[in-house]
Design an enzyme around this catalytic site. Structure first.
Site, PDB file in Angstrom:
ATOM      1  N   GLY A  41       0.766  -1.244   0.000  1.00 41.24           N
ATOM      2  CA  GLY A  41       0.000   0.000   0.000  1.00 41.24           C
ATOM      3  C   GLY A  41       0.796   1.294   0.000  1.00 41.24           C
ATOM      4  CG  ASP A  96      -1.448   2.039   2.736  1.00 44.46           C
ATOM      5  OD1 ASP A  96      -1.211   1.589   3.893  1.00 44.46           O
ATOM      6  OD2 ASP A  96      -2.040   1.367   1.881  1.00 44.46           O
ATOM      7  CG  ASP A  99      -9.444   0.110   8.828  1.00 41.78           C
ATOM      8  OD1 ASP A  99     -10.212   1.060   9.025  1.00 41.78           O
ATOM      9  OD2 ASP A  99      -9.847  -1.029   8.537  1.00 41.78           O
ATOM     10  CB  THR A 100      -8.412  -2.562  12.970  1.00 40.70           C
ATOM     11  OG1 THR A 100      -7.339  -3.277  12.366  1.00 40.70           O
ATOM     12  CG2 THR A 100      -9.705  -2.814  12.218  1.00 40.70           C
ATOM     13  N   GLY A 101      -5.639  -0.856  13.081  1.00 37.84           N
ATOM     14  CA  GLY A 101      -4.338  -0.751  13.742  1.00 37.84           C
ATOM     15  C   GLY A 101      -3.688  -2.102  13.974  1.00 37.84           C
ATOM     16  CB  THR A 103      -1.620  -4.308   9.571  1.00 38.99           C
ATOM     17  OG1 THR A 103      -2.908  -4.765   9.170  1.00 38.99           O
ATOM     18  CG2 THR A 103      -0.562  -4.863   8.649  1.00 38.99           C
ATOM     19  CG  LEU A 104       1.485   0.603  12.183  1.00 37.52           C
ATOM     20  CD1 LEU A 104       2.485   0.360  11.066  1.00 37.52           C
ATOM     21  CD2 LEU A 104       0.948   2.013  12.109  1.00 37.52           C
ATOM     22  CE  LYS A 127     -10.954   3.771   5.911  1.00 40.32           C
ATOM     23  NZ  LYS A 127     -11.487   2.488   5.415  1.00 40.32           N
ATOM     24  NE  ARG A 161      -2.012  -2.944  -4.302  1.00 41.43           N
ATOM     25  CZ  ARG A 161      -2.238  -3.050  -3.004  1.00 41.43           C
ATOM     26  NH1 ARG A 161      -2.137  -1.998  -2.223  1.00 41.43           N
ATOM     27  NH2 ARG A 161      -2.564  -4.217  -2.478  1.00 41.43           N
TER      28      ARG A 161
HETATM   29  P1  IMP Z   1      -5.585  -2.434   9.801  1.00 45.38           P
HETATM   30  O1  IMP Z   1      -4.768  -3.593  10.268  1.00 45.38           O
HETATM   31  O2  IMP Z   1      -7.052  -2.656  10.029  1.00 45.38           O
HETATM   32  O3  IMP Z   1      -5.134  -1.103  10.322  1.00 45.38           O
HETATM   33  O4  IMP Z   1      -5.485  -2.467   8.236  1.00 45.38           O
HETATM   34  C1  IMP Z   1      -4.700  -1.652   7.497  1.00 45.38           C
HETATM   35  C2  IMP Z   1      -4.765  -2.143   6.069  1.00 45.38           C
HETATM   36  O5  IMP Z   1      -6.128  -2.289   5.655  1.00 45.38           O
HETATM   37  C3  IMP Z   1      -4.172  -1.120   5.152  1.00 45.38           C
HETATM   38  O6  IMP Z   1      -2.781  -1.294   4.993  1.00 45.38           O
HETATM   39  C4  IMP Z   1      -4.951  -1.363   3.880  1.00 45.38           C
HETATM   40  O7  IMP Z   1      -4.342  -2.397   3.140  1.00 45.38           O
HETATM   41  C5  IMP Z   1      -6.304  -1.836   4.332  1.00 45.38           C
HETATM   42  N1  IMP Z   1      -7.303  -0.754   4.317  1.00 45.38           N
HETATM   43  C6  IMP Z   1      -7.962  -0.221   5.362  1.00 45.38           C
HETATM   44  N2  IMP Z   1      -8.818   0.738   4.973  1.00 45.38           N
HETATM   45  C7  IMP Z   1      -8.701   0.821   3.633  1.00 45.38           C
HETATM   46  C8  IMP Z   1      -9.316   1.653   2.626  1.00 45.38           C
HETATM   47  O8  IMP Z   1     -10.176   2.530   2.865  1.00 45.38           O
HETATM   48  N3  IMP Z   1      -8.921   1.424   1.346  1.00 45.38           N
HETATM   49  C9  IMP Z   1      -7.992   0.493   1.008  1.00 45.38           C
HETATM   50  N4  IMP Z   1      -7.374  -0.298   1.908  1.00 45.38           N
HETATM   51  C10 IMP Z   1      -7.737  -0.130   3.214  1.00 45.38           C
HETATM   52 MG    MG Z   2      -4.671  -3.513   1.233  1.00 41.90          MG
END
Ligand code: IMP
Ligand code: MG
Length: 173
Positions: A41, A96, A99-101, A103-104, A127, A161
């Protein structure tokens, strides 16, 4: 599937990238900086921001992907990890979107275990209202509402992308 109205234009993106890069350049003056892009991303944001950072740096990548087994538990798979020694470096993770956090948070813990001098995070989009795991974000481009967006590295099903701007995205019903 339809691409909605532009959410952030190329111009808006570029000016925010410059602003973040200036802040980072000030904060890492005289420090050994290792910029780490979280793929796929962040590939576009990463290549833009490193070109605007004015302090010397080394760079590397982490290729990760997350999938949700249920609403609350996320699994994170690492396909490529940092190969450089981090023990004498200030690591800056570049992402990039958070979202939920989940992954990071996983990546952060993994890098911290390797003992960098410091660890900070730079994300282009945040987000915030979707957060499940609290992680410190030192550099944030834009806080956005809970809306699915594509472009500037962000995908839907690995597509879009390459768009040079960010759009809201909805599945056609
Ligand atoms: P997290 O682990 O929920 O924070 O997920 C983060 C990952 O979810 C990002 O690196 C994206 O790949 C994907 N993601 C979350 N929201 C979006 C979005 O609005 N568009 C595209 N990818 C998203
Ligand atoms: Mg993705």
């Amino acid at each position: 599937m339809i691409i909605g109205k532009p959410f952030l234009t190329t111009r808006e993106i570029q000016s925010k990238v410059k602003e973040l890069a200036q802040q980072i350049s000030r904060d890492y003056e005289g420090k050994k900086l290792l910029a780490v892009g979280i793929l796929k991303g962040s590939f576009m944001f990463f290549s833009d921001i490193v070109r605007s950072i004015e302090v010397p740096l080394t760079l590397d990548f982490i290729i990760a992907s997350s999938y949700l087994k249920s609403e609350t538990s996320g699994e994170v798979k690492i396909y490529y990890d940092i190969r450089e020694d981090v023990s004498d470096k200030h690591v800056l993770l570049i992402d990039d979107i958070v979202d939920t956090g989940i992954t990071l948070n996983h990546i952060r813990e993994r890098v911290l275990a390797r003992g960098p001098v410091s660890l900070r995070v730079c994300t282009f989009l945040d987000k915030k209202e979707r957060r499940e795991v609290d992680i410190p974000l030192e550099y944030v481009g834009y806080v956005i509402p809970n809306e699915f967006v594509v472009g500037y590295g962000l995908d839907y099903d690995n597509k879009y992308r390459n768009l040079p701007y960010i759009s809201s995205f909805r599945k056609k019903t």
